[in-house]
Design a protein around this motif. Structure first.
Motif, short mmCIF file in Angstrom:
data_model
loop_
_atom_site.label_atom_id
_atom_site.label_comp_id
_atom_site.label_asym_id
_atom_site.label_seq_id
_atom_site.Cartn_x
_atom_site.Cartn_y
_atom_site.Cartn_z
N ALA A 364 0.83 -1.21 0.00
CA ALA A 364 0.00 0.00 0.00
C ALA A 364 0.86 1.25 0.00
CB ALA A 364 -0.93 -0.01 1.22
N GLY A 365 2.02 1.18 0.68
CA GLY A 365 2.93 2.31 0.70
C GLY A 365 3.49 2.62 -0.68
N ILE A 366 3.73 1.59 -1.50
CA ILE A 366 4.22 1.82 -2.86
C ILE A 366 3.18 2.58 -3.68
CG2 ILE A 366 4.87 0.66 -5.00
CD1 ILE A 366 6.15 -1.53 -3.32
N VAL A 367 1.91 2.23 -3.49
CA VAL A 367 0.84 2.95 -4.19
C VAL A 367 0.80 4.41 -3.75
CG1 VAL A 367 -1.65 3.06 -4.59
CG2 VAL A 367 -0.50 0.84 -4.50
N LEU A 368 0.90 4.63 -2.42
CA LEU A 368 0.92 6.00 -1.90
C LEU A 368 2.14 6.76 -2.41
CD1 LEU A 368 -0.18 5.58 1.83
CD2 LEU A 368 -1.52 6.44 -0.08
N TRP A 369 3.27 6.07 -2.54
CA TRP A 369 4.49 6.72 -3.06
C TRP A 369 4.28 7.21 -4.48
CZ3 TRP A 369 7.62 3.54 -6.59
CH2 TRP A 369 8.71 4.22 -7.11
N LEU A 370 3.68 6.37 -5.33
CA LEU A 370 3.43 6.78 -6.71
C LEU A 370 2.53 8.02 -6.76
CD1 LEU A 370 2.82 3.27 -8.32
CD2 LEU A 370 4.86 4.69 -8.54
N ALA A 371 1.50 8.01 -5.93
CA ALA A 371 0.60 9.16 -5.89
C ALA A 371 1.31 10.38 -5.31
CB ALA A 371 -0.64 8.82 -5.05
N GLY A 372 2.12 10.18 -4.28
CA GLY A 372 2.82 11.31 -3.65
C GLY A 372 3.82 11.96 -4.58
N VAL A 373 4.59 11.16 -5.32
CA VAL A 373 5.56 11.73 -6.26
C VAL A 373 4.85 12.50 -7.36
CG1 VAL A 373 7.26 11.14 -8.02
CG2 VAL A 373 7.37 10.05 -5.78
N GLY A 374 3.76 11.91 -7.87
CA GLY A 374 3.00 12.61 -8.91
C GLY A 374 2.44 13.93 -8.42
N LEU A 375 1.92 13.94 -7.18
CA LEU A 375 1.36 15.18 -6.62
C LEU A 375 2.45 16.21 -6.38
CD1 LEU A 375 -1.04 16.71 -5.47
CD2 LEU A 375 -0.61 15.60 -3.27
#
Length: 431
Positions: A364-375
């Motif tokens: 789940a953290g990897i998914v959040l990381w992808l979203a966080g970098v994009g944001l």
């Protein structure tokens, strides 16, 4: 039984041992499967709040660690790699650490004919000599410094984060080394350069003084948003190489700071490029990243700090939240003990549950990381004109799984100690 019989042993002993081993393996796999099902059901709808909070806490900790790693990667690769599409850099010996921002250092001579010769190598698509100079440009209010980059313009070439497409193809003023060809006076400016100079497309800029003004001056051909982080975020002007050489005096030796080489996919021209200039270095993108990583301790420090914080926070979350979960499940484990399930199997259940929850949090953290970098990149590029501040790489995703495993290594022993304190009789009486 005589000694010979004893030496030969029971012929059924081997098969019995194999069956026992298979039964033990099946029992352990069953315990692990039970732990996985319990963890997933607890984290799902209607399940345990502690398990869901554990997954969320680990996810946030892992995502934070990965975002920090992405920022560190941007710090390493931004100025050196992101500003160009080249596969190889030919630079003077000893200048690898500043291959893109070398100004007024050692230079390569006879840049134009050498680039033409390199383009004749098998596997080479194009070779672009590049000259850098940091100069003050006269503006209305003051004379700010601008990094002026001279290039031979090829279609699709990107240098210092700026495209060379708006420039006239080739290098018209060079005129086979006579430097009396067509003066274009073209300049592609980064948005930050246009802001500090207070100019827009079509406006003249004070580059080169009266000599350049007599030749036709320099005007802004286009203002471009940089395509990547790094040098392009600074005030940068992209001009024709020969015109910048003529302004700076580098035309006498046809000098350039480096030659960027773009090769076809799969082509290995590294060895041939090494023989182009004596005492020069041929760098690749990976080599340049490693060199800058060695030169700068900041990205390493940022990554280590992010790892320590992420692992410590994740381990505390797992130990605390799943610790309460284990206390709540103590009567259930007491029943398991009463029906004959061994203590080792019960501890395996605890360990497998902790590992499952932690890995789920890591994914789940990897998914959040992808979203966080994009944001983060969206905010930086759209609101602050800061370019890309964090970079994605598959290795960072694998790093996230490793962080989750490290969290489990630190937290699971505590859970085992806590789970091993179950008093069977006391829990059965309470239930």
């Amino acid at each position: 039984m005589n000694d010979d019989d004893a030496d030969r042993g029971d012929p059924n002993a081997g098969s019995a041992g194999t069956a026992a081993g298979g039964s033990r393996r099946a029992r352990w796999l069953g315990v692990v499967g039970l732990a996985v099902r319990r963890s997933l059901s607890s984290a799902g709808r209607g399940g345990s709040r502690q398990t869901a909070l554990t997954v969320l806490g680990v996810a946030v900790a892992v995502a934070t660690t990965l975002v920090v790693a992405s920022v560190a990667l941007a710090l390493v690769s931004g100025p050196a790699v992101a500003g160009t599409d080249a596969a190889y850099w030919i630079v003077p010996g000893g200048s690898a650490s500043s291959a893109v921002t070398a100004v007024e250092g050692q230079r390569l001579g006879q840049a134009h004919p050498t680039a033409e010769r390199i383009e004749g190598f098998d596997g080479v698509e194009r070779a672009t000599p590049v000259l850098y100079t940091l100069t003050r440009i006269e503006a209305e209010e003051d004379a700010p410094y601008v990094l002026v980059v001279g290039v031979v313009a090829h279609q699709g070439t990107t240098v210092a984060g700026l495209p060379a497409d708006p420039l006239a193809p080739g290098d018209p003023f060079y005129a086979n080394g006579s430097y009396d060809g067509t003066w274009t006076g073209e300049a592609v400016l980064s948005t930050s350069a246009a802001q500090v100079l207070n100019v827009s497309e079509g406006d003249p800029i004070g580059l080169g003084g009266g000599r350049v003004a007599a030749a036709g001056g320099v005007r802004v051909t286009r203002v471009v948003e940089p395509t990547s982080s790094g040098v392009g975020q600074l005030p940068v002007a992209l001009v024709h190489l020969s015109e910048l050489q003529w302004v700076t005096g580098a035309a006498e030796t046809d000098s350039a700071d480096q030659i960027l080489v773009r090769a076809t996919p799969g082509a290995d021209v590294h060895e041939r490029l090494e023989g182009v200039y004596p005492n020069s270095e041929v760098l690749t993108q990976g080599g340049l990243i490693r060199q800058r990583a060695m030169d700068s301790q900041l990205p390493l420090a940022v990554s280590v700090a992010g790892l320590i914080v992420g692992v410590v926070v994740g381990a505390l979350v797992v130990a605390t939240a799943l610790g309460f979960e284990l206390l709540a499940d103590a009567p259930e484990r007491a029943v398991m003990a009463a029906v004959g399930i061994s203590g080792r199997s019960r501890l395996l259940l605890v360990a497998a549950q902790g590992l499952t929850v932690t890995l789920a949090g890591g994914l789940a953290g990897i998914v959040l990381w992808l979203a966080g970098v994009g944001l983060a990149n969206l905010v930086s590029t759209r609101l602050y004109d800061g370019g890309i501040v964090a970079r994605l790489h598959p290795a960072i995703g694998a790093y996230g799984v490793g962080v989750a495993l490290l969290v489990a290594v630190l937290a699971v022993p505590y859970l085992l100690v806590l789970g091993g304190r179950t008093n069977v009789l006391e829990r059965l009486e309470d239930s």
